[in-house]
Design a protein around this motif. Structure first.
Motif, PDB file in Angstrom:
ATOM      1  N   PRO A 196     -26.900  54.735   1.073  1.00 63.77           N
ATOM      2  CA  PRO A 196     -26.692  56.127   1.469  1.00 63.77           C
ATOM      3  C   PRO A 196     -25.881  56.247   2.763  1.00 63.77           C
ATOM      4  O   PRO A 196     -25.437  57.322   3.118  1.00 63.77           O
ATOM      5  CB  PRO A 196     -28.104  56.673   1.648  1.00 63.77           C
ATOM      6  N   LEU A 197     -25.666  55.132   3.435  1.00 64.68           N
ATOM      7  CA  LEU A 197     -24.857  55.115   4.645  1.00 64.68           C
ATOM      8  C   LEU A 197     -23.419  54.781   4.261  1.00 64.68           C
ATOM      9  O   LEU A 197     -23.182  53.873   3.467  1.00 64.68           O
ATOM     10  CB  LEU A 197     -25.406  54.101   5.639  1.00 64.68           C
ATOM     11  N   GLU A 198     -22.485  55.466   4.828  1.00 67.02           N
ATOM     12  CA  GLU A 198     -21.081  55.376   4.415  1.00 67.02           C
ATOM     13  C   GLU A 198     -20.497  53.972   4.490  1.00 67.02           C
ATOM     14  O   GLU A 198     -19.730  53.562   3.634  1.00 67.02           O
ATOM     15  CB  GLU A 198     -20.253  56.331   5.268  1.00 67.02           C
ATOM     16  N   LYS A 199     -20.844  53.211   5.485  1.00 65.67           N
ATOM     17  CA  LYS A 199     -20.184  51.929   5.710  1.00 65.67           C
ATOM     18  C   LYS A 199     -21.076  50.729   5.400  1.00 65.67           C
ATOM     19  O   LYS A 199     -20.868  49.647   5.933  1.00 65.67           O
ATOM     20  CB  LYS A 199     -19.701  51.840   7.155  1.00 65.67           C
ATOM     21  N   MET A 200     -22.036  50.903   4.494  1.00 67.85           N
ATOM     22  CA  MET A 200     -22.955  49.810   4.215  1.00 67.85           C
ATOM     23  C   MET A 200     -23.234  49.729   2.725  1.00 67.85           C
ATOM     24  O   MET A 200     -23.577  50.725   2.094  1.00 67.85           O
ATOM     25  CB  MET A 200     -24.268  50.031   4.971  1.00 67.85           C
ATOM     26  N   PHE A 230     -28.371  58.467  -2.734  1.00 65.64           N
ATOM     27  CA  PHE A 230     -28.636  57.054  -3.003  1.00 65.64           C
ATOM     28  C   PHE A 230     -29.051  56.865  -4.468  1.00 65.64           C
ATOM     29  O   PHE A 230     -28.645  55.903  -5.117  1.00 65.64           O
ATOM     30  CB  PHE A 230     -29.713  56.549  -2.057  1.00 65.64           C
ATOM     31  N   SER A 231     -29.830  57.802  -4.986  1.00 67.78           N
ATOM     32  CA  SER A 231     -30.231  57.748  -6.395  1.00 67.78           C
ATOM     33  C   SER A 231     -29.003  57.770  -7.305  1.00 67.78           C
ATOM     34  O   SER A 231     -28.929  57.006  -8.275  1.00 67.78           O
ATOM     35  CB  SER A 231     -31.152  58.929  -6.730  1.00 67.78           C
ATOM     36  N   GLY A 232     -28.047  58.615  -6.977  1.00 63.15           N
ATOM     37  CA  GLY A 232     -26.800  58.655  -7.748  1.00 63.15           C
ATOM     38  C   GLY A 232     -26.033  57.343  -7.664  1.00 63.15           C
ATOM     39  O   GLY A 232     -25.470  56.873  -8.669  1.00 63.15           O
ATOM     40  N   ASN A 233     -26.021  56.730  -6.493  1.00 64.77           N
ATOM     41  CA  ASN A 233     -25.356  55.430  -6.322  1.00 64.77           C
ATOM     42  C   ASN A 233     -26.038  54.355  -7.174  1.00 64.77           C
ATOM     43  O   ASN A 233     -25.369  53.487  -7.743  1.00 64.77           O
ATOM     44  CB  ASN A 233     -25.369  55.002  -4.855  1.00 64.77           C
ATOM     45  N   ILE A 234     -27.351  54.426  -7.253  1.00 59.32           N
ATOM     46  CA  ILE A 234     -28.102  53.456  -8.064  1.00 59.32           C
ATOM     47  C   ILE A 234     -27.765  53.640  -9.532  1.00 59.32           C
ATOM     48  O   ILE A 234     -27.527  52.668 -10.256  1.00 59.32           O
ATOM     49  CB  ILE A 234     -29.617  53.599  -7.810  1.00 59.32           C
ATOM     50  N   GLN A 235     -27.728  54.892  -9.987  1.00 54.28           N
ATOM     51  CA  GLN A 235     -27.401  55.147 -11.395  1.00 54.28           C
ATOM     52  C   GLN A 235     -26.001  54.638 -11.730  1.00 54.28           C
ATOM     53  O   GLN A 235     -25.778  54.063 -12.796  1.00 54.28           O
ATOM     54  CB  GLN A 235     -27.533  56.640 -11.716  1.00 54.28           C
ATOM     55  N   ALA A 236     -25.064  54.815 -10.816  1.00 52.58           N
ATOM     56  CA  ALA A 236     -23.701  54.323 -11.037  1.00 52.58           C
ATOM     57  C   ALA A 236     -23.683  52.796 -11.088  1.00 52.58           C
ATOM     58  O   ALA A 236     -22.967  52.205 -11.903  1.00 52.58           O
ATOM     59  CB  ALA A 236     -22.771  54.831  -9.937  1.00 52.58           C
ATOM     60  N   ALA A 237     -24.469  52.148 -10.249  1.00 55.16           N
ATOM     61  CA  ALA A 237     -24.495  50.685 -10.208  1.00 55.16           C
ATOM     62  C   ALA A 237     -25.118  50.095 -11.472  1.00 55.16           C
ATOM     63  O   ALA A 237     -24.816  48.968 -11.843  1.00 55.16           O
ATOM     64  CB  ALA A 237     -25.252  50.205  -8.974  1.00 55.16           C
ATOM     65  N   LYS A 238     -25.972  50.857 -12.149  1.00 56.13           N
ATOM     66  CA  LYS A 238     -26.618  50.359 -13.367  1.00 56.13           C
ATOM     67  C   LYS A 238     -25.607  50.125 -14.486  1.00 56.13           C
ATOM     68  O   LYS A 238     -25.886  49.382 -15.420  1.00 56.13           O
ATOM     69  CB  LYS A 238     -27.705  51.321 -13.835  1.00 56.13           C
ATOM     70  N   TYR A 239     -24.461  50.747 -14.395  1.00 54.47           N
ATOM     71  CA  TYR A 239     -23.443  50.575 -15.425  1.00 54.47           C
ATOM     72  C   TYR A 239     -22.589  49.331 -15.203  1.00 54.47           C
ATOM     73  O   TYR A 239     -21.752  49.005 -16.016  1.00 54.47           O
ATOM     74  CB  TYR A 239     -22.553  51.814 -15.516  1.00 54.47           C
ATOM     75  N   TYR A 240     -22.841  48.641 -14.098  1.00 56.12           N
ATOM     76  CA  TYR A 240     -22.114  47.413 -13.824  1.00 56.12           C
ATOM     77  C   TYR A 240     -22.487  46.387 -14.885  1.00 56.12           C
ATOM     78  O   TYR A 240     -23.648  46.191 -15.192  1.00 56.12           O
ATOM     79  CB  TYR A 240     -22.460  46.887 -12.429  1.00 56.12           C
ATOM     80  N   ASN A 241     -21.502  45.747 -15.441  1.00 52.19           N
ATOM     81  CA  ASN A 241     -21.744  44.782 -16.506  1.00 52.19           C
ATOM     82  C   ASN A 241     -20.878  43.556 -16.260  1.00 52.19           C
ATOM     83  O   ASN A 241     -19.675  43.661 -16.092  1.00 52.19           O
ATOM     84  CB  ASN A 241     -21.402  45.416 -17.857  1.00 52.19           C
ATOM     85  N   CYS A 242     -21.490  42.402 -16.280  1.00 49.42           N
ATOM     86  CA  CYS A 242     -20.742  41.160 -16.069  1.00 49.42           C
ATOM     87  C   CYS A 242     -20.131  40.633 -17.364  1.00 49.42           C
ATOM     88  O   CYS A 242     -19.617  39.516 -17.388  1.00 49.42           O
ATOM     89  CB  CYS A 242     -21.660  40.099 -15.471  1.00 49.42           C
ATOM     90  N   GLY A 243     -20.238  41.352 -18.426  1.00 48.39           N
ATOM     91  CA  GLY A 243     -19.663  40.911 -19.687  1.00 48.39           C
ATOM     92  C   GLY A 243     -20.368  39.698 -20.243  1.00 48.39           C
ATOM     93  O   GLY A 243     -21.538  39.756 -20.576  1.00 48.39           O
ATOM     94  N   ASN A 244     -19.679  38.602 -20.309  1.00 41.19           N
ATOM     95  CA  ASN A 244     -20.226  37.383 -20.903  1.00 41.19           C
ATOM     96  C   ASN A 244     -20.845  36.443 -19.867  1.00 41.19           C
ATOM     97  O   ASN A 244     -20.920  35.243 -20.100  1.00 41.19           O
ATOM     98  CB  ASN A 244     -19.130  36.643 -21.670  1.00 41.19           C
ATOM     99  N   CYS A 245     -21.281  36.971 -18.765  1.00 41.48           N
ATOM    100  CA  CYS A 245     -21.872  36.157 -17.706  1.00 41.48           C
ATOM    101  C   CYS A 245     -23.167  35.523 -18.208  1.00 41.48           C
ATOM    102  O   CYS A 245     -24.010  36.191 -18.805  1.00 41.48           O
ATOM    103  CB  CYS A 245     -22.150  37.013 -16.477  1.00 41.48           C
ATOM    104  N   SER A 246     -23.325  34.244 -17.955  1.00 44.69           N
ATOM    105  CA  SER A 246     -24.524  33.532 -18.401  1.00 44.69           C
ATOM    106  C   SER A 246     -25.595  33.462 -17.314  1.00 44.69           C
ATOM    107  O   SER A 246     -26.638  32.851 -17.532  1.00 44.69           O
ATOM    108  CB  SER A 246     -24.151  32.123 -18.856  1.00 44.69           C
ATOM    109  N   SER A 247     -25.347  34.066 -16.169  1.00 48.13           N
ATOM    110  CA  SER A 247     -26.329  34.033 -15.075  1.00 48.13           C
ATOM    111  C   SER A 247     -27.554  34.857 -15.426  1.00 48.13           C
ATOM    112  O   SER A 247     -27.509  35.768 -16.237  1.00 48.13           O
ATOM    113  CB  SER A 247     -25.712  34.582 -13.792  1.00 48.13           C
ATOM    114  N   GLU A 248     -28.636  34.524 -14.775  1.00 50.01           N
ATOM    115  CA  GLU A 248     -29.874  35.260 -14.988  1.00 50.01           C
ATOM    116  C   GLU A 248     -29.819  36.603 -14.270  1.00 50.01           C
ATOM    117  O   GLU A 248     -28.940  36.857 -13.460  1.00 50.01           O
ATOM    118  CB  GLU A 248     -31.048  34.434 -14.470  1.00 50.01           C
TER     119      GLU A 248
END
Length: 117
Positions: free
Chosen positions: A78-82, A49-67
């Motif tokens: 950590p569960l396969e289907k969730m 799950f820690s590895g999944n979190i680190q991978a998700a941190k690289y998600y970038n919305c680019g020019n998104c103006s949302s907070e």
């Protein structure tokens, strides 16, 4: 709270072990509760799950103006289907909970076994 041994907690959630005297308590598993959900995980699953979190941190919305409170990040559980839809703020809090738990587990292992002479 006499039935649990708290490992780590923050504003978002808590990680603990059920004490051995309870029926169906598995001392190898860690109960993690956050975002109105509970997971009963092995340490290896928490590491994944820690590895999944680190991978998700690289998600970038680019020019998104949302907070940072916008739930635009898909976090694999950590569960396969969730998966979870989380905000950048929630992702940081989940990361803190997971990393703090892993640190405490490693420290516990070192003090109770691996670090003894």
């Amino acid at each position: 709270m006499d039935e649990v041994a708290i490992i780590y907690h923050n504003k978002l959630g808590i990680a603990f072990r059920w004490k051995n005297n309870l029926p169906n308590a598995d001392p190898a598993r860690i109960q993690m509760v956050f975002k109105d959900m509970g997971f009963y995980l092995l340490p290896e699953e928490i590491k994944r799950f820690s590895g999944n979190i680190q991978a998700a941190k690289y998600y970038n919305c680019g020019n998104c103006s949302s907070e940072k409170s916008c739930r635009n990040i898909l976090l694999r559980s950590p569960l396969e289907k969730m998966d979870f839809a989380v905000s950048a703020i929630e992702l940081e809090q989940i990361s803190d909970l997971i990393e703090g738990t892993l640190f405490k587990l490693k420290l516990e292992n070192y003090l109770n076994g691996g670090g003894r002479n």
